[in-house]
Motif scaffolding. Structure first.
Motif, mmCIF file in Angstrom:
data_model
loop_
_atom_site.group_PDB
_atom_site.id
_atom_site.type_symbol
_atom_site.label_atom_id
_atom_site.label_comp_id
_atom_site.label_asym_id
_atom_site.label_seq_id
_atom_site.Cartn_x
_atom_site.Cartn_y
_atom_site.Cartn_z
ATOM 1 N N ASP A 1 47.772 -71.179 60.953
ATOM 2 C CA ASP A 1 47.160 -70.714 60.261
ATOM 3 C C ASP A 1 47.170 -69.070 59.516
ATOM 4 O OD1 ASP A 1 46.042 -70.692 57.473
ATOM 5 O OD2 ASP A 1 44.138 -71.565 58.119
ATOM 6 N N LEU A 2 48.483 -69.163 58.755
ATOM 7 C CA LEU A 2 48.017 -67.446 58.580
ATOM 8 C C LEU A 2 47.367 -66.328 58.123
ATOM 9 C CD1 LEU A 2 51.537 -66.785 56.925
ATOM 10 C CD2 LEU A 2 51.114 -65.789 58.991
ATOM 11 N N LEU A 3 45.647 -67.831 57.612
ATOM 12 C CA LEU A 3 44.534 -66.675 57.372
ATOM 13 C C LEU A 3 43.172 -67.121 58.672
ATOM 14 C CD1 LEU A 3 44.591 -68.439 53.606
ATOM 15 C CD2 LEU A 3 44.867 -65.536 54.951
ATOM 16 N N ASP A 4 44.067 -67.109 59.822
ATOM 17 C CA ASP A 4 42.985 -67.948 60.698
ATOM 18 C C ASP A 4 42.973 -66.307 61.398
ATOM 19 O OD1 ASP A 4 41.969 -68.362 63.195
ATOM 20 O OD2 ASP A 4 42.748 -69.691 64.129
ATOM 21 N N VAL B 1 59.746 -64.818 58.758
ATOM 22 C CA VAL B 1 60.802 -64.902 57.020
ATOM 23 C C VAL B 1 58.991 -66.035 56.238
ATOM 24 C CG1 VAL B 1 62.143 -66.657 56.114
ATOM 25 C CG2 VAL B 1 62.948 -65.793 57.972
ATOM 26 N N CYS B 2 59.101 -65.539 55.732
ATOM 27 C CA CYS B 2 57.526 -66.777 54.470
ATOM 28 C C CYS B 2 57.806 -66.686 53.168
ATOM 29 C CB CYS B 2 56.621 -65.463 55.210
ATOM 30 S SG CYS B 2 55.121 -66.092 53.951
ATOM 31 N N SER B 3 58.750 -67.713 53.031
ATOM 32 C CA SER B 3 59.353 -67.998 51.778
ATOM 33 C C SER B 3 57.830 -68.869 50.344
ATOM 34 C CB SER B 3 60.616 -68.044 52.150
ATOM 35 O OG SER B 3 61.681 -67.440 52.716
ATOM 36 N N ASN B 4 58.169 -67.844 49.951
ATOM 37 C CA ASN B 4 57.464 -69.473 49.472
ATOM 38 C C ASN B 4 56.587 -69.543 49.525
ATOM 39 O OD1 ASN B 4 60.368 -69.157 47.147
ATOM 40 N ND2 ASN B 4 61.109 -69.893 48.941
ATOM 41 N N MET B 5 55.277 -68.964 49.484
ATOM 42 C CA MET B 5 54.148 -69.632 50.721
ATOM 43 C C MET B 5 53.673 -68.771 49.336
ATOM 44 S SD MET B 5 52.522 -70.486 54.129
ATOM 45 C CE MET B 5 52.982 -68.567 54.712
ATOM 46 N N LEU B 6 52.739 -66.943 49.501
ATOM 47 C CA LEU B 6 52.654 -66.895 49.622
ATOM 48 C C LEU B 6 51.681 -66.292 48.085
ATOM 49 C CD1 LEU B 6 53.682 -62.893 50.879
ATOM 50 C CD2 LEU B 6 51.826 -64.468 51.951
ATOM 51 N N PHE C 1 53.302 -53.015 48.839
ATOM 52 C CA PHE C 1 52.758 -52.539 50.489
ATOM 53 C C PHE C 1 54.002 -51.353 50.809
ATOM 54 C CE2 PHE C 1 51.044 -56.019 50.426
ATOM 55 C CZ PHE C 1 49.651 -56.723 51.052
ATOM 56 N N LYS C 2 54.928 -51.026 49.893
ATOM 57 C CA LYS C 2 55.871 -49.754 49.903
ATOM 58 C C LYS C 2 55.339 -48.327 50.602
ATOM 59 C CE LYS C 2 53.957 -46.835 46.337
ATOM 60 N NZ LYS C 2 54.058 -46.362 45.048
ATOM 61 N N MET D 1 47.390 -61.596 54.402
ATOM 62 C CA MET D 1 48.417 -62.764 55.021
ATOM 63 C C MET D 1 49.315 -61.241 55.222
ATOM 64 S SD MET D 1 48.902 -65.368 53.042
ATOM 65 C CE MET D 1 49.791 -66.831 53.141
ATOM 66 N N VAL D 2 49.910 -60.304 54.326
ATOM 67 C CA VAL D 2 51.345 -59.377 54.798
ATOM 68 C C VAL D 2 51.101 -58.891 55.957
ATOM 69 C CG1 VAL D 2 52.507 -57.711 53.986
ATOM 70 C CG2 VAL D 2 51.389 -59.642 52.464
ATOM 71 N N LYS D 3 49.520 -58.339 55.943
ATOM 72 C CA LYS D 3 49.184 -57.358 57.084
ATOM 73 C C LYS D 3 49.198 -57.898 58.128
ATOM 74 C CE LYS D 3 47.333 -54.183 57.183
ATOM 75 N NZ LYS D 3 47.810 -52.453 57.667
ATOM 76 N N LYS D 4 49.523 -59.282 58.481
ATOM 77 C CA LYS D 4 48.963 -60.324 59.943
ATOM 78 C C LYS D 4 50.855 -60.143 59.998
ATOM 79 C CE LYS D 4 46.357 -63.411 61.395
ATOM 80 N NZ LYS D 4 45.695 -64.260 61.692
ATOM 81 N N LEU D 5 51.105 -59.997 58.716
ATOM 82 C CA LEU D 5 52.987 -60.797 59.257
ATOM 83 C C LEU D 5 53.727 -58.992 59.595
ATOM 84 C CD1 LEU D 5 54.221 -62.722 56.420
ATOM 85 C CD2 LEU D 5 53.682 -63.387 58.237
#
Length: 274
Positions: free
Chosen positions: A190-193, A211-216, A254-255, A227-231
């Motif tokens: 779970d990316l939110l764990d 690769v994290c497609s079509n989920m965010l 997140f530039k 989630m982006v920070k964890k990635l």
């Protein structure tokens, strides 16, 4: 409407669906209303409150993300022609190429990437070690991914040569060959764990490609941010992130962490980004 459902599911069944985007949640509930033949949202909430199986079905439906082989042709063309060859060139023979597919669903994305790597190494007549760690929150999706069996309509975007090289036809099904499967490991994550920074099997992250497609876009903004920070934290200092086209604007915020690699939804980690 949504707050009532969120409250009911949480208070009665202990399931938290508050993290999902409101419009996505609304569409999911309307679909369940149609399937259960409840007249309106109020009737569905009442039905949901007395039916634990329906609560489970609703919760699971929120975690199953649609995927396809080579879903975004332009992105996969960039992967094949530029990004993967470059990453391979930068890897010494002693180091493996490390890839994380976060939200892998039923496996099409994972096997698409594996096919590209095998095709590149075959064409260039080189040997490169690689490992794809594929994770999802849905047990049913992971079961399908591990099985690696797909029907006729699933394989329409696969090149004939790749279909012949990497699949075995069995009846009406096309089975992914062991040549690809041996490089992939599937697991629940779970990316939110907040208890872990990356999948347990990866040990320390350092992924060359995530690769994290079509989920965010299924989640509310504050969850998207986490989630982006964890990635980004899981990536090698020279790593790349690939998302779906609809999520480009989410990650583009997140530039300070990423450089955009146009025109596809591909992002390169900035040196020293944290």
């Amino acid at each position: 409407m949504n707050n009532e459902i969120i409250h009911s599911v949480r208070s009665i069944y202990g399931l938290d669906i508050s993290k999902y985007d409101i419009s996505f949640l609304k569409r999911a509930v309307e679909k369940r209303c149609s399937i259960t033949e409840t007249k309106n949202i109020s009737d569905y909430i009442q039905y949901l409150s007395s039916n634990s199986d329906e609560a489970t079905i609703l919760f699971q439906s929120l975690n199953i993300i649609h995927t396809e082989f080579f879903r975004n042709p332009l992105t996969f063309a960039h992967l094949e022609q530029w990004i993967l060859p470059r990453l391979m060139e930068e890897k010494s023979d002693n180091n493996e190429l490390r890839i994380w597919s976060a939200g892998c669903s039923s496996g099409q994305e994972v096997y698409s990437i594996a096919m590209l790597i095998e095709s590149i190494t075959s064409k260039k007549q080189i040997k490169k070690r690689y490992r794809i760690i594929a994770t999802d929150i849905s047990e049913s999706a992971l079961h399908a991914a591990k099985k690696g069996e797909y029907n006729e309509k699933d394989i329409q975007m696969i090149r004939v040569k790749d279909l012949n090289d990497f699949f075995v036809k069995s009846g009406e099904k096309y089975k992914v060959c062991d040549r690809l499967k041996q490089h992939v490991s599937f697991s629940t994550y779970d990316l939110l764990d907040n208890r872990s920074a990356c999948p347990q099997e990866s040990i320390f992250g350092n992924f060359d490609l995530v690769v994290c497609s079509n989920m965010l876009f299924y989640y509310k903004p504050n969850y998207q941010h986490n989630m982006v920070k964890k990635l980004i934290d899981s990536m090698d200092e020279h790593g790349y992130l690939i998302t779906g086209e609809a999520e480009m604007q989410i990650v583009a915020k997140f530039k300070d962490l990423f450089l955009v690699v146009p025109p596809s939804p591909i992002f390169k980690k900035r040196r020293g980004a944290k």
